[in-house]
Scaffold this active site. Sequence first.
Site, short mmCIF file in Angstrom:
data_model
loop_
_atom_site.label_atom_id
_atom_site.label_comp_id
_atom_site.label_asym_id
_atom_site.label_seq_id
_atom_site.Cartn_x
_atom_site.Cartn_y
_atom_site.Cartn_z
CB THR A 18 -0.94 -0.01 1.22
OG1 THR A 18 -1.86 -1.10 1.10
CG2 THR A 18 -1.73 1.28 1.32
CB THR A 94 0.33 -3.55 6.59
OG1 THR A 94 -0.94 -3.48 5.96
CG2 THR A 94 1.02 -2.19 6.54
CG ASP A 95 -2.57 -7.64 3.54
OD1 ASP A 95 -3.12 -6.88 4.35
OD2 ASP A 95 -3.01 -7.83 2.39
#
Length: 340
Positions: A18, A94-95
């Site tokens: 992201t 960030t996943d």
Amino acid sequence: MRSSVQRPRVLVVALGGTIAMTVDQTGRVTPSLTAQQLVDAVPGLADAGLDIDVLSFRSQPGASLTIADIIELYGEITRRLGGGLTGVVITQGTDTIEETAYLLDLLHPGPQPIVVTGAMRNPTQAGADGPANLLAAIRVAASPAARDLGCLVVLADDIHAARRVRKSHSTSVATFVSPNGGPLGHLVEGSAIIVNRLPGRHTLPAPRDRLPRIGLYTATLGDDGSMMEGVARAVDGLVVAGFGVGHVPEPWLPALTTVGARIPVVLTSRTGSGPVLAGTYGFPGSESDLLGRGMIPAGLLDPYKARILLMLALAAGRDHEQISAAFAAAGGLGPVTDWP
């Protein structure tokens, strides 16, 4: 008179995510920004008194990164650390940060900090958090206070140990927490302040051959265990995310006993915080019953971290006793001196 003090030098590596996303032709965001573009977008970095190297290594969402990607990345980082780097910053989605960071932590024995960061809001949104997180991560990577702490995760001005950190919310910018012990420290007026430390560091060699296949199976209400048997037949090791302090349904026991005689089975909790116990409950399927059948307690390690540790331990050729010692140390159940 010119100062002879060498400026800190930090390598910024971009993997996508992201933090690096822009709008595509469909109106949705996809990763496209390079490491140099990310660095150029950080206000005040030019006046921070340090030198920045950049490397665009991947351009993928966090969900598409692989174990092999991170092992290859660490090989590249290792080659560059010998060139006088103070620290390394990795930007990614960030996943999967809580898993990639722990993998790097287990691979990295050196004193230089490796700091992983990302963003919850992409650069097209109001209040995008990427530039602030990147600046904070760079400052931590350049700080003497971060040396010998292994791999760190820095977002929202909090400094987390890779072994503890978890993503706790799907959209909040304050998603990263360390439920078992809290953050190691914080950014205060641009400086890294460390307020607590882990009791020890644990590393394993990077795999050179085939990566072991590690299954993760979560206990759910009414599950008879038949699907777990199918998973276990296809893997080299199994992590069980049990109820509460480490409980599973009683119908699982014959299968788990058979599986545990063939491959290492690690017992964790699905709750997200707190330890697996060892000797409080005594009913069939309780933690003491399962450990008596040869399962390995993970202590405070959550299922995702336990999967990474079991994978590297098996890849390094560790036996059941050595794997148990590794989990006792990493999970806070035993002395660090027992690390294999």
